[in-house]
Design an enzyme around this catalytic site. Structure first.
Site, PDB file in Angstrom:
ATOM      1  N   PRO A  12       0.787  -1.231   0.000  1.00  0.00           N
ATOM      2  CA  PRO A  12       0.000   0.000   0.000  1.00  0.00           C
ATOM      3  C   PRO A  12       0.822   1.285   0.000  1.00  0.00           C
ATOM      4  O   PRO A  12       0.299   2.360  -0.246  1.00  0.00           O
ATOM      5  CB  PRO A  12      -0.788  -0.108   1.294  1.00  0.00           C
ATOM      6  N   ASP A  35       2.297   0.997 -12.028  1.00  0.00           N
ATOM      7  CA  ASP A  35       1.097   1.824 -11.903  1.00  0.00           C
ATOM      8  C   ASP A  35       1.363   3.085 -11.120  1.00  0.00           C
ATOM      9  O   ASP A  35       2.368   3.214 -10.445  1.00  0.00           O
ATOM     10  CB  ASP A  35       0.033   1.029 -11.142  1.00  0.00           C
ATOM     11  N   LYS A  57      -2.245   6.662 -14.547  1.00  0.00           N
ATOM     12  CA  LYS A  57      -2.754   7.979 -14.888  1.00  0.00           C
ATOM     13  C   LYS A  57      -1.968   9.001 -14.074  1.00  0.00           C
ATOM     14  O   LYS A  57      -1.964   8.974 -12.870  1.00  0.00           O
ATOM     15  CB  LYS A  57      -4.227   8.035 -14.480  1.00  0.00           C
ATOM     16  N   GLY A  88       0.042  -1.579  -7.292  1.00  0.00           N
ATOM     17  CA  GLY A  88      -0.205  -1.157  -5.914  1.00  0.00           C
ATOM     18  C   GLY A  88      -0.925  -2.256  -5.146  1.00  0.00           C
ATOM     19  O   GLY A  88      -1.706  -3.019  -5.723  1.00  0.00           O
ATOM     20  N   GLY A  89      -0.635  -2.381  -3.858  1.00  0.00           N
ATOM     21  CA  GLY A  89      -1.343  -3.342  -3.019  1.00  0.00           C
ATOM     22  C   GLY A  89      -1.063  -4.769  -3.454  1.00  0.00           C
ATOM     23  O   GLY A  89       0.086  -5.141  -3.702  1.00  0.00           O
ATOM     24  N   ASP A  90      -2.112  -5.567  -3.573  1.00  0.00           N
ATOM     25  CA  ASP A  90      -1.967  -6.925  -4.083  1.00  0.00           C
ATOM     26  C   ASP A  90      -2.292  -6.921  -5.581  1.00  0.00           C
ATOM     27  O   ASP A  90      -3.170  -6.182  -6.033  1.00  0.00           O
ATOM     28  CB  ASP A  90      -2.932  -7.869  -3.355  1.00  0.00           C
ATOM     29  N   THR A 118      -2.384  -5.966   0.623  1.00  0.00           N
ATOM     30  CA  THR A 118      -3.414  -5.121   0.026  1.00  0.00           C
ATOM     31  C   THR A 118      -3.789  -3.934   0.914  1.00  0.00           C
ATOM     32  O   THR A 118      -3.824  -4.048   2.146  1.00  0.00           O
ATOM     33  CB  THR A 118      -4.682  -5.942  -0.300  1.00  0.00           C
ATOM     34  N   MET A 171     -11.863   2.005  -4.434  1.00  0.00           N
ATOM     35  CA  MET A 171     -12.193   2.863  -5.575  1.00  0.00           C
ATOM     36  C   MET A 171     -13.538   3.566  -5.374  1.00  0.00           C
ATOM     37  O   MET A 171     -14.273   3.767  -6.328  1.00  0.00           O
ATOM     38  CB  MET A 171     -12.241   2.036  -6.865  1.00  0.00           C
ATOM     39  N   GLY A 200      -3.721   5.364   3.054  1.00  0.00           N
ATOM     40  CA  GLY A 200      -3.554   4.432   4.159  1.00  0.00           C
ATOM     41  C   GLY A 200      -2.176   3.812   4.189  1.00  0.00           C
ATOM     42  O   GLY A 200      -1.564   3.553   3.151  1.00  0.00           O
TER      43      GLY A 200
HETATM   44  N1  SAH Z   1      -4.618  -3.814  -5.823  1.00  0.00           N
HETATM   45  C1  SAH Z   1      -4.833  -2.716  -4.930  1.00  0.00           C
HETATM   46  C2  SAH Z   1      -6.157  -2.038  -5.170  1.00  0.00           C
HETATM   47  C3  SAH Z   1      -6.299  -1.458  -6.543  1.00  0.00           C
HETATM   48  S1  SAH Z   1      -7.775  -0.583  -6.767  1.00  0.00           S
HETATM   49  C4  SAH Z   1      -4.693  -3.186  -3.469  1.00  0.00           C
HETATM   50  O1  SAH Z   1      -4.655  -4.382  -3.218  1.00  0.00           O
HETATM   51  O2  SAH Z   1      -4.578  -2.341  -2.586  1.00  0.00           O
HETATM   52  C5  SAH Z   1      -7.287   1.038  -6.298  1.00  0.00           C
HETATM   53  C6  SAH Z   1      -7.997   1.420  -5.034  1.00  0.00           C
HETATM   54  O3  SAH Z   1      -7.341   0.865  -3.927  1.00  0.00           O
HETATM   55  C7  SAH Z   1      -8.020   2.907  -4.757  1.00  0.00           C
HETATM   56  O4  SAH Z   1      -9.058   3.539  -5.463  1.00  0.00           O
HETATM   57  C8  SAH Z   1      -8.273   2.934  -3.273  1.00  0.00           C
HETATM   58  O5  SAH Z   1      -9.615   2.679  -2.978  1.00  0.00           O
HETATM   59  C9  SAH Z   1      -7.492   1.722  -2.805  1.00  0.00           C
HETATM   60  N2  SAH Z   1      -6.157   2.058  -2.317  1.00  0.00           N
HETATM   61  C10 SAH Z   1      -4.985   1.722  -2.844  1.00  0.00           C
HETATM   62  N3  SAH Z   1      -3.969   2.155  -2.079  1.00  0.00           N
HETATM   63  C11 SAH Z   1      -4.528   2.785  -1.025  1.00  0.00           C
HETATM   64  C12 SAH Z   1      -4.018   3.427   0.141  1.00  0.00           C
HETATM   65  N4  SAH Z   1      -2.711   3.512   0.363  1.00  0.00           N
HETATM   66  N5  SAH Z   1      -4.891   3.946   1.020  1.00  0.00           N
HETATM   67  C13 SAH Z   1      -6.206   3.858   0.811  1.00  0.00           C
HETATM   68  N6  SAH Z   1      -6.735   3.272  -0.260  1.00  0.00           N
HETATM   69  C14 SAH Z   1      -5.923   2.724  -1.169  1.00  0.00           C
END
Ligand code: SAH
Length: 498
Positions: A12, A35, A57, A88-90, A118, A171, A200
């Site tokens: 994250p 990304d 973007k 980002g995230g997972d 995630t 999202m 976060g």
């Molecule tokens: N694959 C990612 C999510 C992708 S969708 C994951 O596992 O985290 C993108 C959405 O993830 C964003 O619109 C937001 O809702 C959330 N997101 C991603 N990073 C975030 C963060 N650091 N804090 C809060 N929301 C986050």
């Protein structure tokens, strides 16, 4: 032969929540396709000669369409490149990772998947919200609230409410009101605790916690922005009690670290652990010299002392010896003087314990210590940066200590983060800049260019460094002793007093 594509979940935020397997994949990458949500300090792990393609973007540019990303991955792999697809995230949670792998499979490209932490779980954790808790719920549901502007959300709110678990919507910031209205119409208790968490698990995190009926209004008032997610459920009531993140002493502070990359790690990591939002912007770099014949010539004579003035100087000396077909034995019998504890530690790695280290870590004090320690006629070898300050040789000369000042490496300015630095300074978004040497101050000013630095706090390792920062009109704070520990102590003291 075809390269492989490795999907890597970046986590994250910063590097701390990237998996070790993910970091290893990045360090071995020939190409990285990433990304927008991926943080800078993670991208810093990518080898400098690897190809980097941003498909997110940013700056008003549209994101690259998914089929183009798919084609790009196939093309890079078929060109033999070990390609990392960094998300980002997972990578499989709302990241279109599945679509990308289907395309790779169809094209016969081998792939691997390294899951990431995630945001759906990490952001709540950093906001004091355990997504499940035996006393409150027994399930957690992760939902996308992505919808075209003005369109209805295709979410079965009745079923969600009936499940009575914790709900996490990704999202969903633009659709926040549609989400809360949907849940309320489906019969959720209007007093149900809920939260929106922006950025976060990052130093810049902010959150709003409210009853669901008041949430969207409160979030609008607070001006939260993307990336953000919505959490709904009784566990949100724990958010204050279990908040461990915002009480960290440097939470909410943005600190820029200007040290050279190979040395930034410890300071940056420690500041992060104290909750700071750290911007790593190395402003200088150590470049070892190709031509080190002057050292070879000097080594035809006998030396009694070797004085080393920076941690980077230790490997530089060793490499210079090796380039001359020599090794450490060329310095057999010499005693070693070091400028500070960092240099002593660097030397310790080669099995040598420093014989002399001044109490105050700067060139003048090292020179004075050498003047006191060297017996009459003892000679000092000074392999150091070509750009080294003149105090050390001057004091040795004034006191009749024979020495040879051998340029072994260069300290050069770097400015690859210059634009980002200027942007942050213009927004007044940096609280403190850390300087660990005069050259980092000059490198920083060189990178940023002409600017008004009077609003900036310069956290300086020594009086000498502070003098350089003052010359550029910065407000200075000086560590009690020239160590990273003391710099951090000084910063903590500064912020505890406000
Ligand atoms: N694959 C990612 C999510 C992708 S969708 C994951 O596992 O985290 C993108 C959405 O993830 C964003 O619109 C937001 O809702 C959330 N997101 C991603 N990073 C975030 C963060 N650091 N804090 C809060 N929301 C986050």
């Amino acid at each position: 032969m075809s390269g492989k594509v490795t999907l890597v979940g970046a986590g994250p935020g910063g590097r701390g929540l990237l998996t070790r397997a993910g970091a290893a994949a990045l360090e071995n990458a020939d190409a990285v396709v990433y990304d927008r949500l991926v943080s800078e300090d993670i991208l810093d792990l990518v080898p400098p000669d690897a190809e980097r393609v941003s498909v997110g973007k940013e700056n008003n540019r549209h994101p690259v369409p998914q089929d183009e990303i798919n084609e790009l991955l196939v093309r890079l792999a078929k060109a033999g490149k070990n390609t990392v697809r960094l998300k980002g995230g997972d990578c499989y949670l709302f990241g279109r990772g599945g679509e990308e792998c289907e395309c790779l499979k169809a094209n016969g490209v081998p792939f691997e998947v390294i899951p990431g932490v995630t945001s759906a779980l990490a952001a709540p954790a950093f906001a004091g919200i355990p997504v499940t808790h035996r006393d409150y719920c027994s399930s957690v549901h992760i939902v996308t609230a992505h919808a075209r502007a003005g369109k209805k959300l295709e979410i079965d709110f009745e079923s969600l409410v009936r499940l009575d678990g914790t709900l996490v919507f990704l999202m969903g910031l633009t659709a926040l009101e549609r989400v809360t209205d949907g849940l309320l119409s489906a019969g959720i208790d209007p007093r149900m605790p809920a939260a929106v968490i922006e950025n976060g698990a990052r130093g810049s995190q902010s959150k709003v916690v409210a009853e669901i009926s008041a949430l969207s209004e409160r979030v609008r008032a607070a001006g939260l922005q993307s990336p953000a997610l919505i959490v709904v459920g009784r566990v949100c009531a724990l958010s204050e009690t279990l908040d461990w993140f915002t009480p960290l002493p440097l939470h909410g502070r943005t600190v820029a670290v200007t040290r050279p990359r190979e040395r930034a790690g410890t300071l940056a990591d420690r500041l992060r652990a104290l909750g700071a939002n750290v911007i790593e912007c190395p402003c200088i770099e150590t470049v070892e010299r190709a031509d080190v014949s002057a050292l070879d010539t000097a080594l035809h004579e006998k030396w009694d002392w070797v004085a080393l003035t920076s941690p980077a100087g230790v490997p530089a000396l060793l490499h210079a010896l090796q380039k001359n077909g020599r090794d450490l034995r060329a310095l057999y019998g010499c005693r070693f003087a070091v400028l500070g504890a960092g240099t002593a530690r660097a030397l310790e790695k080669y099995g040598i314990t420093a014989d002399l280290c001044p109490e105050i870590y700067d060139g003048a004090h090292l020179a004075e210590a050498l003047v006191r320690a060297a017996k009459p006629g003892e000679r000092v070898l000074l392999p150091r940066a070509a750009q080294g300050a003149d105090e050390l040789p001057r004091i040795l000369a004034e006191n009749g200590v024979p020495f040879a000042d051998i340029a072994t490496y260069d300290t050069v300015y770097r400015s690859d983060k210059a634009e980002r630095l200027r942007e942050l300074l213009a927004q007044n978004a940096v609280d403190t800049v850390t300087f660990t040497s005069v050259s980092t101050v000059e490198g920083f000013v060189n990178a940023v260019g002409k600017a008004d630095f009077s609003g900036l706090t310069a956290l300086c390792i020594s009086e000498k460094t502070a003098e350089a920062a003052r010359n550029h009109k910065m407000r200075v704070k000086i560590a009690k002793n020239a160590t990273i520990d003391e710099m951090i102590a000084c910063l903590l003291e500064e912020y505890q007093n406000v």
